[in-house]
Design an enzyme around this catalytic site. Sequence first.
Site, PDB file in Angstrom:
ATOM      1  N   ASP A   1      -9.495   0.233  -0.625  1.00 22.18           N
ATOM      2  CA  ASP A   1     -10.584  -0.852  -0.775  1.00 22.18           C
ATOM      3  C   ASP A   1     -11.271  -0.808   0.835  1.00 22.18           C
ATOM      4  O   ASP A   1     -12.235  -1.615   0.777  1.00 22.18           O
ATOM      5  CB  ASP A   1     -10.189  -1.919  -1.219  1.00 22.18           C
ATOM      6  N   SER A   2     -10.861  -0.105   1.830  1.00 20.92           N
ATOM      7  CA  SER A   2     -11.703   0.042   2.864  1.00 20.92           C
ATOM      8  C   SER A   2     -12.998   0.719   2.713  1.00 20.92           C
ATOM      9  O   SER A   2     -13.892   0.459   3.549  1.00 20.92           O
ATOM     10  CB  SER A   2     -10.954   0.773   3.915  1.00 20.92           C
TER      11      SER A   2
ATOM     12  N   LYS B   1      -2.133   0.707  -5.597  1.00 18.80           N
ATOM     13  CA  LYS B   1      -1.569  -0.149  -4.196  1.00 18.80           C
ATOM     14  C   LYS B   1      -2.013  -1.529  -4.334  1.00 18.80           C
ATOM     15  O   LYS B   1      -3.176  -1.914  -4.718  1.00 18.80           O
ATOM     16  CB  LYS B   1      -2.353   0.588  -3.225  1.00 18.80           C
TER      17      LYS B   1
ATOM     18  N   GLU C   1      -1.442  -5.150  -1.816  1.00 18.04           N
ATOM     19  CA  GLU C   1      -0.958  -5.890  -0.442  1.00 18.04           C
ATOM     20  C   GLU C   1       0.237  -6.885  -0.773  1.00 18.04           C
ATOM     21  O   GLU C   1      -0.191  -7.595  -1.675  1.00 18.04           O
ATOM     22  CB  GLU C   1      -2.312  -6.419   0.394  1.00 18.04           C
TER      23      GLU C   1
ATOM     24  N   GLU D   1       1.210  -1.253   8.286  1.00 20.23           N
ATOM     25  CA  GLU D   1       0.137  -0.994   8.631  1.00 20.23           C
ATOM     26  C   GLU D   1      -0.162  -1.923  10.127  1.00 20.23           C
ATOM     27  O   GLU D   1       0.395  -3.081  10.169  1.00 20.23           O
ATOM     28  CB  GLU D   1      -1.198  -1.485   8.064  1.00 20.23           C
TER      29      GLU D   1
END
Length: 275
Positions: free
Chosen positions: A49-50, A118, A120, A187
């Site tokens: 989603d970057s 994915k 978070e 991260e």
Amino acid sequence: MSLQDEIRRLTAPDILARKGGDPIVALTSYHAHTARLVDKHCDVILVGDSLGMVMHGFESTVPVTLDMMILQGHAVMRGSKRALVVVDMPFGSYEASKEQAFMSAARVMKETGCGAIKVEGGVRMAETIAFLTARGVPVMAHVGLTPQAINTIGSFRAQGREESDWAPIEADAKAVAQAGAFSVVVEAVAEPLGRRITASVAIPTIGIGAGPACDGQILVLEDMLGLSPRVPKFVKRYGDLGPGIEKAVADYAKDVRARGFPGPEHVYAMKGKKP
Ligand code: KIV
């Protein structure tokens, strides 16, 4: 191409089986054309989603929608053959309940054909991860710095800078591993913490700014190519494509303004015309 020559795409279980083995090579891609290049060298392609920040110029990943992820996920699937394609679940598409997460993940998998999604979050997402994996959705987790939480954490600074902050991050990684995630992105955490998490979970850790001990590494493609305006400190530049692109555009603009023909001369020659 014969059936024997067909390339088999890597799966989530293939990646899980790489724990402690050959390092897992992962990069982001959002388009068919970059996916085609990355696919030759990577085990995992993340449609991160970057893309909200890199492609669309948003200040954070928060505005990204499920439709945006599906559109780019589908493009990356079309451009790749071998890598496992993982599509990020965007903010607001999975946190409300495990049922919401399943409905969103099922849409992503059906409409893109990707092999995994994915999410978070650590401990707070464990129940959802168990629910998804039990229903056929392979989940890559993401702990440490979780960019979708920018509005509560305040900045994209590294996490776990003090040893006293390590326990909750380690607990997050253990929780997602126990819940059935097939791998976990770690991260922006201190190198010793990345090492400790990697030693303490049974699933591959894929580090981004988490040190070399992780089972694999991921970077945002545009960051390592020198195409992003803002790049985290931990990113090594493997290319500097910005100036090359700018020069090509400037040469093109010069040709057009000089009424030069911006195409190969032989095209005209073949048609019996002079450029
Ligand atoms: O969105 C993304 O690109 C990511 C990577 C930074 C891991 O989550």
